[in-house]
Design a protein around this motif. Structure first.
Motif, PDB file in Angstrom:
ATOM      1  N   GLU A  36       0.839  -1.195   0.000  1.00  0.00           N
ATOM      2  CA  GLU A  36       0.000   0.000   0.000  1.00  0.00           C
ATOM      3  C   GLU A  36       0.870   1.239   0.000  1.00  0.00           C
ATOM      4  O   GLU A  36       1.938   1.275   0.618  1.00  0.00           O
ATOM      5  N   MET A  37       0.393   2.257  -0.725  1.00  0.00           N
ATOM      6  CA  MET A  37       1.091   3.539  -0.765  1.00  0.00           C
ATOM      7  C   MET A  37       0.125   4.586  -0.239  1.00  0.00           C
ATOM      8  O   MET A  37      -1.034   4.608  -0.657  1.00  0.00           O
ATOM      9  N   GLY A  38       0.610   5.443   0.671  1.00  0.00           N
ATOM     10  CA  GLY A  38      -0.326   6.420   1.212  1.00  0.00           C
ATOM     11  C   GLY A  38       0.328   7.429   2.136  1.00  0.00           C
ATOM     12  O   GLY A  38       1.556   7.504   2.258  1.00  0.00           O
ATOM     13  N   LEU A  63       0.463  -3.051  -6.293  1.00  0.00           N
ATOM     14  CA  LEU A  63       0.780  -1.705  -5.807  1.00  0.00           C
ATOM     15  C   LEU A  63      -0.530  -0.950  -5.680  1.00  0.00           C
ATOM     16  O   LEU A  63      -1.182  -0.653  -6.678  1.00  0.00           O
ATOM     17  N   ARG A  64      -0.918  -0.681  -4.451  1.00  0.00           N
ATOM     18  CA  ARG A  64      -2.237  -0.110  -4.181  1.00  0.00           C
ATOM     19  C   ARG A  64      -2.090   1.292  -3.611  1.00  0.00           C
ATOM     20  O   ARG A  64      -1.559   1.470  -2.514  1.00  0.00           O
ATOM     21  N   ASN A  65      -2.530   2.271  -4.371  1.00  0.00           N
ATOM     22  CA  ASN A  65      -2.437   3.662  -3.915  1.00  0.00           C
ATOM     23  C   ASN A  65      -3.694   4.044  -3.132  1.00  0.00           C
ATOM     24  O   ASN A  65      -4.780   4.140  -3.686  1.00  0.00           O
ATOM     25  N   MET A  66      -3.538   4.254  -1.823  1.00  0.00           N
ATOM     26  CA  MET A  66      -4.660   4.549  -0.934  1.00  0.00           C
ATOM     27  C   MET A  66      -4.915   6.051  -0.858  1.00  0.00           C
ATOM     28  O   MET A  66      -5.785   6.501  -0.123  1.00  0.00           O
ATOM     29  N   ASP A  67      -4.106   6.824  -1.585  1.00  0.00           N
ATOM     30  CA  ASP A  67      -4.068   8.272  -1.420  1.00  0.00           C
ATOM     31  C   ASP A  67      -4.882   9.002  -2.481  1.00  0.00           C
ATOM     32  O   ASP A  67      -5.258   8.411  -3.484  1.00  0.00           O
ATOM     33  N   ASP A  68      -5.097  10.311  -2.234  1.00  0.00           N
ATOM     34  CA  ASP A  68      -5.778  11.113  -3.249  1.00  0.00           C
ATOM     35  C   ASP A  68      -4.775  11.855  -4.130  1.00  0.00           C
ATOM     36  O   ASP A  68      -5.092  12.842  -4.767  1.00  0.00           O
ATOM     37  N   GLU A  69      -3.532  11.396  -4.130  1.00  0.00           N
ATOM     38  CA  GLU A  69      -2.540  11.906  -5.083  1.00  0.00           C
ATOM     39  C   GLU A  69      -1.720  10.728  -5.616  1.00  0.00           C
ATOM     40  O   GLU A  69      -1.715   9.661  -5.017  1.00  0.00           O
ATOM     41  N   LYS A  70      -1.037  10.954  -6.753  1.00  0.00           N
ATOM     42  CA  LYS A  70      -0.314   9.829  -7.355  1.00  0.00           C
ATOM     43  C   LYS A  70       0.980   9.521  -6.606  1.00  0.00           C
ATOM     44  O   LYS A  70       1.582  10.394  -5.972  1.00  0.00           O
ATOM     45  N   HIS A  71       1.388   8.273  -6.683  1.00  0.00           N
ATOM     46  CA  HIS A  71       2.644   7.834  -6.086  1.00  0.00           C
ATOM     47  C   HIS A  71       3.388   6.954  -7.082  1.00  0.00           C
ATOM     48  O   HIS A  71       2.820   6.506  -8.070  1.00  0.00           O
ATOM     49  N   GLU A  72       4.655   6.716  -6.746  1.00  0.00           N
ATOM     50  CA  GLU A  72       5.502   5.986  -7.661  1.00  0.00           C
ATOM     51  C   GLU A  72       6.259   4.901  -6.906  1.00  0.00           C
ATOM     52  O   GLU A  72       6.590   5.061  -5.742  1.00  0.00           O
ATOM     53  N   SER A 105      11.296  -0.238 -14.496  1.00  0.00           N
ATOM     54  CA  SER A 105      12.120   0.309 -13.424  1.00  0.00           C
ATOM     55  C   SER A 105      11.301   1.191 -12.486  1.00  0.00           C
ATOM     56  O   SER A 105      11.670   1.391 -11.338  1.00  0.00           O
ATOM     57  N   GLU A 106      10.214   1.745 -12.968  1.00  0.00           N
ATOM     58  CA  GLU A 106       9.323   2.474 -12.064  1.00  0.00           C
ATOM     59  C   GLU A 106       7.886   2.418 -12.548  1.00  0.00           C
ATOM     60  O   GLU A 106       7.617   2.347 -13.747  1.00  0.00           O
ATOM     61  N   ILE A 107       6.990   2.446 -11.576  1.00  0.00           N
ATOM     62  CA  ILE A 107       5.562   2.373 -11.885  1.00  0.00           C
ATOM     63  C   ILE A 107       4.861   3.486 -11.128  1.00  0.00           C
ATOM     64  O   ILE A 107       5.035   3.620  -9.918  1.00  0.00           O
ATOM     65  N   GLU A 108       4.110   4.304 -11.846  1.00  0.00           N
ATOM     66  CA  GLU A 108       3.356   5.375 -11.202  1.00  0.00           C
ATOM     67  C   GLU A 108       1.908   4.905 -11.077  1.00  0.00           C
ATOM     68  O   GLU A 108       1.334   4.392 -12.039  1.00  0.00           O
ATOM     69  N   VAL A 109       1.347   5.089  -9.905  1.00  0.00           N
ATOM     70  CA  VAL A 109      -0.023   4.633  -9.669  1.00  0.00           C
ATOM     71  C   VAL A 109      -0.881   5.836  -9.313  1.00  0.00           C
ATOM     72  O   VAL A 109      -0.573   6.595  -8.391  1.00  0.00           O
ATOM     73  N   MET A 142       8.459   8.074   2.112  1.00  0.00           N
ATOM     74  CA  MET A 142       7.987   7.082   1.173  1.00  0.00           C
ATOM     75  C   MET A 142       9.138   6.323   0.551  1.00  0.00           C
ATOM     76  O   MET A 142       9.596   6.601  -0.554  1.00  0.00           O
ATOM     77  N   ASN A 143       9.636   5.378   1.303  1.00  0.00           N
ATOM     78  CA  ASN A 143      10.709   4.510   0.821  1.00  0.00           C
ATOM     79  C   ASN A 143      10.660   3.179   1.557  1.00  0.00           C
ATOM     80  O   ASN A 143       9.985   3.043   2.566  1.00  0.00           O
ATOM     81  N   GLY A 144      11.371   2.239   1.027  1.00  0.00           N
ATOM     82  CA  GLY A 144      11.380   0.918   1.639  1.00  0.00           C
ATOM     83  C   GLY A 144      12.501   0.085   1.062  1.00  0.00           C
ATOM     84  O   GLY A 144      13.350   0.609   0.324  1.00  0.00           O
ATOM     85  N   THR A 145      12.518  -1.188   1.426  1.00  0.00           N
ATOM     86  CA  THR A 145      13.579  -2.067   0.947  1.00  0.00           C
ATOM     87  C   THR A 145      13.015  -3.444   0.588  1.00  0.00           C
ATOM     88  O   THR A 145      11.996  -3.867   1.109  1.00  0.00           O
ATOM     89  N   ILE A 146      13.731  -4.076  -0.320  1.00  0.00           N
ATOM     90  CA  ILE A 146      13.380  -5.445  -0.704  1.00  0.00           C
ATOM     91  C   ILE A 146      14.632  -6.303  -0.588  1.00  0.00           C
ATOM     92  O   ILE A 146      15.705  -5.922  -1.063  1.00  0.00           O
TER      93      ILE A 146
END
Ligand SMILES: [Cu+2]
Length: 149
Positions: A36-38, A63-72, A105-109, A142-146
């Protein structure tokens, strides 16, 4: 002896073929992982902020955008370590809008939207960084690791 040596390549071909049929990862049923992105009280997030994957296993990363703005979702270092099967864009009722194949390499949702990214990790790596590269989102958390094992 001579006969055995002559038949060895045939045996090898047989085993290689059967192994390929069983391990056809382009058709494997993927394990689903939802990210989730938010934004929560001004702090932006990927949830979970860390995931662990296994090489040779097929995944569907939602990749689930829970927000009212776009995320990547961007991971330049991740690109070489996974085989991208496809990216699927669906409507809210689950109908396919688009299927994109090739290296990602990147996905905008978009706001309140989701995208499904089908991958098979092919190389190990520890804490590979993932960020949202839009405006100051990375600084806002808004960052993380894999990790790929
Ligand atoms: Cu963002």
């Amino acid at each position: 002896m001579n006969k055995l040596i002559k038949s060895l390549p045939l045996i090898a071909v047989f085993f290689a073929t059967s192994a390929l049929a069983e391990g056809d990862l382009s058709r494997a049923d993927p394990k689903e992982i939802i990210i989730e992105m938010g934004t929560e009280q001004g702090v932006m997030y990927f949830k979970p902020e860390h995931i662990e994957l296994q090489t040779g296993t097929a995944y569907k990363i939602v990749l689930r955008n829970m927000d009212d703005e776009k995320h990547e979702f961007a991971g330049p270092e991740l690109v070489g370590k996974v085989y991208s099967r496809k990216v699927e864009v669906t409507s809210l009722d689950g109908k396919m809008i688009a299927e994109v194949k090739g290296t990602v390499s990147e996905i905008e949702v978009g706001p309140m939207r989701q995208v499904e990214w089908y991958i098979v990790p092919i190389q190990t790596g520890n804490n590979i960084p993932i960020i949202c590269d839009i405006d100051d989102h990375n600084d806002r958390g808004m960052n993380g690791t894999i990790t790929i094992k």
